[in-house]
Design a protein around this motif. Structure first.
Motif, PDB file in Angstrom:
ATOM      1  N   LEU A  27       0.826  -1.213   0.000  1.00 55.25           N
ATOM      2  CA  LEU A  27       0.000   0.000   0.000  1.00 55.25           C
ATOM      3  C   LEU A  27       0.857   1.259   0.000  1.00 55.25           C
ATOM      4  O   LEU A  27       0.596   2.211  -0.750  1.00 55.25           O
ATOM      5  CB  LEU A  27      -0.935  -0.008   1.217  1.00 55.25           C
ATOM      6  N   LEU A  28       1.903   1.263   0.832  1.00 56.11           N
ATOM      7  CA  LEU A  28       2.794   2.432   0.878  1.00 56.11           C
ATOM      8  C   LEU A  28       3.548   2.594  -0.441  1.00 56.11           C
ATOM      9  O   LEU A  28       3.784   3.716  -0.893  1.00 56.11           O
ATOM     10  CB  LEU A  28       3.775   2.285   2.040  1.00 56.11           C
ATOM     11  N   THR A  29       3.922   1.472  -1.041  1.00 54.97           N
ATOM     12  CA  THR A  29       4.620   1.532  -2.324  1.00 54.97           C
ATOM     13  C   THR A  29       3.723   2.127  -3.404  1.00 54.97           C
ATOM     14  O   THR A  29       4.184   2.857  -4.291  1.00 54.97           O
ATOM     15  CB  THR A  29       5.080   0.125  -2.742  1.00 54.97           C
ATOM     16  N   ALA A  30       2.422   1.813  -3.319  1.00 51.99           N
ATOM     17  CA  ALA A  30       1.463   2.284  -4.333  1.00 51.99           C
ATOM     18  C   ALA A  30       1.007   3.716  -4.097  1.00 51.99           C
ATOM     19  O   ALA A  30       0.235   4.256  -4.905  1.00 51.99           O
ATOM     20  CB  ALA A  30       0.245   1.365  -4.358  1.00 51.99           C
ATOM     21  N   LEU A  31       1.481   4.352  -3.013  1.00 50.76           N
ATOM     22  CA  LEU A  31       0.972   5.680  -2.659  1.00 50.76           C
ATOM     23  C   LEU A  31       1.212   6.703  -3.768  1.00 50.76           C
ATOM     24  O   LEU A  31       0.345   7.524  -4.081  1.00 50.76           O
ATOM     25  CB  LEU A  31       1.634   6.148  -1.352  1.00 50.76           C
ATOM     26  N   GLY A  32       2.397   6.656  -4.379  1.00 50.36           N
ATOM     27  CA  GLY A  32       2.679   7.601  -5.464  1.00 50.36           C
ATOM     28  C   GLY A  32       1.734   7.421  -6.632  1.00 50.36           C
ATOM     29  O   GLY A  32       1.267   8.397  -7.237  1.00 50.36           O
ATOM     30  N   ILE A 309       9.691   4.988  -8.943  1.00 51.57           N
ATOM     31  CA  ILE A 309      10.983   4.781  -8.271  1.00 51.57           C
ATOM     32  C   ILE A 309      10.794   3.903  -7.036  1.00 51.57           C
ATOM     33  O   ILE A 309      11.583   2.978  -6.780  1.00 51.57           O
ATOM     34  CB  ILE A 309      11.616   6.126  -7.879  1.00 51.57           C
ATOM     35  N   GLY A 310       9.731   4.171  -6.274  1.00 50.97           N
ATOM     36  CA  GLY A 310       9.462   3.370  -5.081  1.00 50.97           C
ATOM     37  C   GLY A 310       9.177   1.922  -5.414  1.00 50.97           C
ATOM     38  O   GLY A 310       9.700   0.999  -4.754  1.00 50.97           O
ATOM     39  N   ILE A 311       8.376   1.699  -6.448  1.00 50.50           N
ATOM     40  CA  ILE A 311       8.044   0.329  -6.845  1.00 50.50           C
ATOM     41  C   ILE A 311       9.285  -0.390  -7.362  1.00 50.50           C
ATOM     42  O   ILE A 311       9.510  -1.572  -7.072  1.00 50.50           O
ATOM     43  CB  ILE A 311       6.934   0.354  -7.926  1.00 50.50           C
ATOM     44  N   MET A 312      10.120   0.327  -8.114  1.00 50.98           N
ATOM     45  CA  MET A 312      11.350  -0.274  -8.624  1.00 50.98           C
ATOM     46  C   MET A 312      12.263  -0.700  -7.475  1.00 50.98           C
ATOM     47  O   MET A 312      12.811  -1.822  -7.470  1.00 50.98           O
ATOM     48  CB  MET A 312      12.072   0.723  -9.525  1.00 50.98           C
ATOM     49  N   ASN A 313      12.406   0.170  -6.471  1.00 55.44           N
ATOM     50  CA  ASN A 313      13.270  -0.157  -5.328  1.00 55.44           C
ATOM     51  C   ASN A 313      12.737  -1.358  -4.555  1.00 55.44           C
ATOM     52  O   ASN A 313      13.498  -2.264  -4.180  1.00 55.44           O
ATOM     53  CB  ASN A 313      13.394   1.053  -4.392  1.00 55.44           C
ATOM     54  N   ILE A 314      11.427  -1.353  -4.322  1.00 54.69           N
ATOM     55  CA  ILE A 314      10.838  -2.465  -3.571  1.00 54.69           C
ATOM     56  C   ILE A 314      10.970  -3.771  -4.352  1.00 54.69           C
ATOM     57  O   ILE A 314      11.214  -4.834  -3.781  1.00 54.69           O
ATOM     58  CB  ILE A 314       9.359  -2.157  -3.257  1.00 54.69           C
ATOM     59  N   THR A 315      10.820  -3.688  -5.680  1.00 49.33           N
ATOM     60  CA  THR A 315      10.945  -4.895  -6.492  1.00 49.33           C
ATOM     61  C   THR A 315      12.376  -5.401  -6.484  1.00 49.33           C
ATOM     62  O   THR A 315      12.628  -6.620  -6.438  1.00 49.33           O
ATOM     63  CB  THR A 315      10.487  -4.623  -7.929  1.00 49.33           C
ATOM     64  N   PHE A 316      13.368  -4.477  -6.517  1.00 48.06           N
ATOM     65  CA  PHE A 316      14.769  -4.896  -6.393  1.00 48.06           C
ATOM     66  C   PHE A 316      15.003  -5.583  -5.052  1.00 48.06           C
ATOM     67  O   PHE A 316      15.702  -6.610  -4.972  1.00 48.06           O
ATOM     68  CB  PHE A 316      15.697  -3.688  -6.526  1.00 48.06           C
ATOM     69  N   VAL A 317      14.419  -5.012  -3.975  1.00 47.25           N
ATOM     70  CA  VAL A 317      14.535  -5.629  -2.647  1.00 47.25           C
ATOM     71  C   VAL A 317      13.903  -7.013  -2.656  1.00 47.25           C
ATOM     72  O   VAL A 317      14.457  -7.977  -2.101  1.00 47.25           O
ATOM     73  CB  VAL A 317      13.872  -4.733  -1.587  1.00 47.25           C
ATOM     74  N   SER A 318      12.741  -7.132  -3.297  1.00 50.90           N
ATOM     75  CA  SER A 318      12.051  -8.419  -3.360  1.00 50.90           C
ATOM     76  C   SER A 318      12.885  -9.452  -4.115  1.00 50.90           C
ATOM     77  O   SER A 318      12.945 -10.627  -3.730  1.00 50.90           O
ATOM     78  CB  SER A 318      10.695  -8.237  -4.035  1.00 50.90           C
ATOM     79  N   VAL A 319      13.531  -9.011  -5.196  1.00 53.86           N
ATOM     80  CA  VAL A 319      14.394  -9.928  -5.958  1.00 53.86           C
ATOM     81  C   VAL A 319      15.536 -10.429  -5.076  1.00 53.86           C
ATOM     82  O   VAL A 319      15.865 -11.628  -5.067  1.00 53.86           O
ATOM     83  CB  VAL A 319      14.955  -9.222  -7.208  1.00 53.86           C
ATOM     84  N   LEU A 344       7.460  -8.884 -13.086  1.00 55.69           N
ATOM     85  CA  LEU A 344       6.789  -7.812 -13.815  1.00 55.69           C
ATOM     86  C   LEU A 344       5.321  -7.727 -13.422  1.00 55.69           C
ATOM     87  O   LEU A 344       4.776  -6.622 -13.216  1.00 55.69           O
ATOM     88  CB  LEU A 344       6.929  -8.062 -15.322  1.00 55.69           C
ATOM     89  N   ILE A 345       4.681  -8.858 -13.295  1.00 52.01           N
ATOM     90  CA  ILE A 345       3.267  -8.868 -12.891  1.00 52.01           C
ATOM     91  C   ILE A 345       3.115  -8.363 -11.459  1.00 52.01           C
ATOM     92  O   ILE A 345       2.138  -7.683 -11.126  1.00 52.01           O
ATOM     93  CB  ILE A 345       2.687 -10.284 -13.054  1.00 52.01           C
ATOM     94  N   GLU A 346       4.079  -8.676 -10.594  1.00 53.75           N
ATOM     95  CA  GLU A 346       4.004  -8.164  -9.224  1.00 53.75           C
ATOM     96  C   GLU A 346       4.048  -6.628  -9.219  1.00 53.75           C
ATOM     97  O   GLU A 346       3.282  -5.981  -8.492  1.00 53.75           O
ATOM     98  CB  GLU A 346       5.155  -8.733  -8.391  1.00 53.75           C
ATOM     99  N   ALA A 347       4.947  -6.046 -10.016  1.00 52.32           N
ATOM    100  CA  ALA A 347       5.050  -4.584 -10.080  1.00 52.32           C
ATOM    101  C   ALA A 347       3.776  -3.978 -10.660  1.00 52.32           C
ATOM    102  O   ALA A 347       3.261  -2.968 -10.153  1.00 52.32           O
ATOM    103  CB  ALA A 347       6.265  -4.183 -10.918  1.00 52.32           C
ATOM    104  N   VAL A 348       3.261  -4.611 -11.728  1.00 52.55           N
ATOM    105  CA  VAL A 348       2.032  -4.107 -12.351  1.00 52.55           C
ATOM    106  C   VAL A 348       0.856  -4.242 -11.390  1.00 52.55           C
ATOM    107  O   VAL A 348      -0.014  -3.360 -11.324  1.00 52.55           O
ATOM    108  CB  VAL A 348       1.752  -4.856 -13.671  1.00 52.55           C
ATOM    109  N   SER A 349       0.826  -5.335 -10.623  1.00 53.83           N
ATOM    110  CA  SER A 349      -0.281  -5.553  -9.675  1.00 53.83           C
ATOM    111  C   SER A 349      -0.327  -4.456  -8.612  1.00 53.83           C
ATOM    112  O   SER A 349      -1.401  -3.978  -8.232  1.00 53.83           O
ATOM    113  CB  SER A 349      -0.130  -6.922  -9.003  1.00 53.83           C
ATOM    114  N   ILE A 350       0.869  -4.051  -8.132  1.00 52.79           N
ATOM    115  CA  ILE A 350       0.912  -2.960  -7.147  1.00 52.79           C
ATOM    116  C   ILE A 350       0.363  -1.675  -7.761  1.00 52.79           C
ATOM    117  O   ILE A 350      -0.412  -0.943  -7.130  1.00 52.79           O
ATOM    118  CB  ILE A 350       2.352  -2.758  -6.649  1.00 52.79           C
ATOM    119  N   CYS A 351       0.733  -1.413  -9.021  1.00 55.10           N
ATOM    120  CA  CYS A 351       0.256  -0.197  -9.686  1.00 55.10           C
ATOM    121  C   CYS A 351      -1.250  -0.254  -9.947  1.00 55.10           C
ATOM    122  O   CYS A 351      -1.937   0.768  -9.817  1.00 55.10           O
ATOM    123  CB  CYS A 351       1.014   0.006 -10.998  1.00 55.10           C
TER     124      CYS A 351
END
Length: 419
Positions: A27-32, A309-319, A344-351
């Motif tokens: 939720l926080l990642t999707a705030l932007g 940027i936030g989603i990219m960072n969180i996805t890098f952390v998840s990887v 990719l689907i995880e990042a899109v799902s957050i968005c």
């Protein structure tokens, strides 16, 4: 084919599990994204509302009607004194225009109607409306008036020339003075500046100009009757209806030349009057819409950039957190495309989650704003929903592509040794 379907299904399942396992982080990642979708949706709602309100207002003003006035329908800025010092418009000029029209059957003009405007209190018993828009005009105003008579009738030529004290009430005026029902208004009397006027008609509801100036807070009386309490010419105008099928630009040029002759202007003299038309308002409306669009796109772009940027960072952390999982999946036969698709689907799902929440927040704000400003036609359309979803998906793809590609390129042996 079956393998690809299985990969898509598995990727969606894992993405859903990750969202459920990290609700607050997602939720926080999707705030932007949420802020960006709210901004672009409200911007689109406002612009569509302005367009709708403007279109409605053009219909009320009459798209085939010119207004000869002292002032232009625009901000005059430093030229205020130039327009202030112009000679007032004489209502008697309307008859000269009509004589010319009758003598020229091929004219692009149909009819001219004078209007003398004033603002007065209108009373009935203990009820009163202050600053009501009083329109003193001729019986021919009924021909060009864009609002139909809801009850009663318009005044006749006989009542006009004999200066009968008769009046047609705007919808809001009638409802305020006759709360028991506008049908009770007909035959009753209202007071304007100490003169009693018999109500002979009530106009149907028209609405307001861009939610600001209501067309329902006016009354119409014979010009001859109005002269008993108001003789000033400072706010006079003449309304000219264009003949059916005539070109508006040709009619404009014809009317300009005709009124210059009526004003006895020499060829080198500048016009000392304005011929206003409803389309001219688009010029003043354009900067407003542009300002809203620029502000909306700036906020949207900034919010989506920060969100990406936030989603990219969180996805890098998840990887990084799931490196061993990636190695295990690769070791048992998962293709690189499947790993890439998963993240990719995880990042899109957050968005998409952010987009849905953003649309819900925007719709709630739209309802609240509409309640506060009921006359403004806010429009929440399917186009805006599609745009919001497309922006959400695009943001997810762009922000998730780099970390997903990194996950797909991991060497299985090294990934399995990762602590």
């Amino acid at each position: 084919m079956a393998q690809r379907v299985s990969e898509w299904t598995e990727s969606f399942r894992i993405a859903l599990e990750q969202l459920m396992a990290h609700k607050v982080r997602s939720l926080l990642t999707a705030l932007g994204v949420i802020i960006g979708i709210v901004a672009v949706t409200l911007m689109g709602t406002a612009i569509k509302g302005i367009d709708k309100g403007f279109s409605n207002s053009l219909d009320m003003l009459g798209q085939d009607i010119f207004y000869i006035e002292k002032w232009p329908w625009a901000d005059v800025g430093d030229e205020w004194f130039k327009y202030r010092n112009r000679a007032d418009i004489e209502t008697s000029d309307a008859e000269e225009i009509n004589r010319w029209i009758r003598a020229n059957p091929d004219s692009s003009l149909r009819i001219a109607v004078p209007s003398k405007i004033a603002f007065r209190n209108v009373k009935r018993d203990d009820r009163s409306i202050s600053g009501t828009y009083i329109n003193g005009t001729s019986s021919e105003f009924g021909i060009i008036n864009t609002a139909d008579i809801e009850r009663g009738r318009f005044f006749t030529y006989s009542e006009e020339i004999s200066a009968q004290n008769v009046i047609i009430l705007g919808h809001d005026v009638a409802n305020t003075l006759f709360p028991e029902g506008t049908e009770q208004a007909l035959g009753d009397r209202v007071d304007i500046h100490g003169f009693k006027f018999e109500v002979i008609g009530v106009l149907e509801r028209q609405g307001s100009f861009l939610g600001l100036q209501s067309f329902d807070k006016q009354v119409i009386i014979p010009l001859t009757s109005m002269l008993r309490f108001h003789s000033g010419n400072w706010n006079n105008n003449i309304r000219i209806q264009v003949a059916a099928g005539a070109d508006m630009d040709v009619a404009y040029d014809e009317l300009t030349g005709l009124y210059r002759r009526i004003r006895s202007l020499l060829p080198e003299d500048e016009n000392d009057f304005e011929i206003n038309r409803s389309e001219a308002l688009e010029e003043s409306l354009g900067p407003v819409k542009s300002g809203i669009a620029i502000a909306g796109f700036f906020i949207t772009g900034l919010a989506l950039f920060v969100g990406a940027i936030g989603i990219m960072n969180i996805t890098f952390v998840s990887v990084k957190e799931r490196t061993r999982e990636i190695g295990t999946r690769r070791a048992i036969g998962a293709r690189r495309q499947a790993i890439l698709l998963q993240f990719l689907i995880e990042a899109v799902s957050i968005c998409i989650l952010g987009g849905i929440i953003g649309l819900a927040v925007a719709y709630g704000l739209k309802v609240g704003i509409s309640s506060a400003f009921p006359n403004f036609p806010f429009t929440f359309s399917t186009d805006l929903v599609i745009l919001a979803c497309a922006l959400s998906i695009l943001t997810g793809v762009l922000s998730g592509l780099a970390p997903a590609w990194q996950a797909a390129r991991l060497d299985p042996a090294n990934a399995l040794r990762h602590e």
